[in-house]
Design a protein around this motif. Sequence first.
Motif, PDB file in Angstrom:
ATOM      1  N   HIS A  42       0.682  -1.058  -0.029  1.00  0.00           N
ATOM      2  CA  HIS A  42      -0.042  -0.204   0.056  1.00  0.00           C
ATOM      3  C   HIS A  42       0.850   1.306  -0.009  1.00  0.00           C
ATOM      4  O   HIS A  42       1.919   1.348   0.583  1.00  0.00           O
ATOM      5  N   ASP A  46      -3.144   5.747  -0.676  1.00  0.00           N
ATOM      6  CA  ASP A  46      -3.942   4.583  -0.974  1.00  0.00           C
ATOM      7  C   ASP A  46      -5.203   4.662   0.220  1.00  0.00           C
ATOM      8  O   ASP A  46      -4.836   5.003   1.336  1.00  0.00           O
ATOM      9  N   SER A 146      -8.454  -2.506  -1.273  1.00  0.00           N
ATOM     10  CA  SER A 146      -8.039  -1.154  -1.412  1.00  0.00           C
ATOM     11  C   SER A 146      -9.409  -0.444  -2.465  1.00  0.00           C
ATOM     12  O   SER A 146      -9.869  -1.209  -3.108  1.00  0.00           O
ATOM     13  N   ARG A 155      -0.328   8.175  -7.442  1.00  0.00           N
ATOM     14  CA  ARG A 155       0.279   7.407  -6.587  1.00  0.00           C
ATOM     15  C   ARG A 155       1.860   7.643  -6.373  1.00  0.00           C
ATOM     16  O   ARG A 155       2.548   7.915  -7.125  1.00  0.00           O
TER      17      ARG A 155
END
Length: 156
Positions: A42, A46, A146, A155
């Motif tokens: 992760h 996230d 997720s 990200r």
Amino acid sequence: MTGGRHVRVTAVALAVLAACGAGAARRLLVVTVRGPSMTPTHHHGDRLLVRRTRTVRRGQVVVALRPRSPAVWRQDRHSPLIVKRVAAVPGEPVPPGSVPPLAEGREERVPPGRVVLLGDNAAASVDSRQLGFFPLGDVLGVVTRSLPRPEGTPRR
């Protein structure tokens, strides 16, 4: 007569749906990951769906209350939650190098009511390696999946 009956059935159906939604809200939680401690699983930013429970198994990713040791926290000092992986549960052997040695000697098994929590990115994680065992009562729940990132959120 039929119209009035339809309204009553619809009102009952809406009440049932509202009750189910309220129950789901008590059992589910959405958490945003802060920091790099769970990379590569992760990443910072996230969003995770968490099922509230204190029943955990080794290998699960959980959300827990952050311990009150402010000196060891490098980032996001305002977040009361942490995301970590369960390395051992009560009664299991303590994984080598996962908890600091205690003054009276090293525990061989995880004590009752405690868990070993580790970040996937050991170099960037404050976890049981520094803090020792975590109280099982501080675990809020297990990550179930997720969630999609909000549009435009890169990200890291």
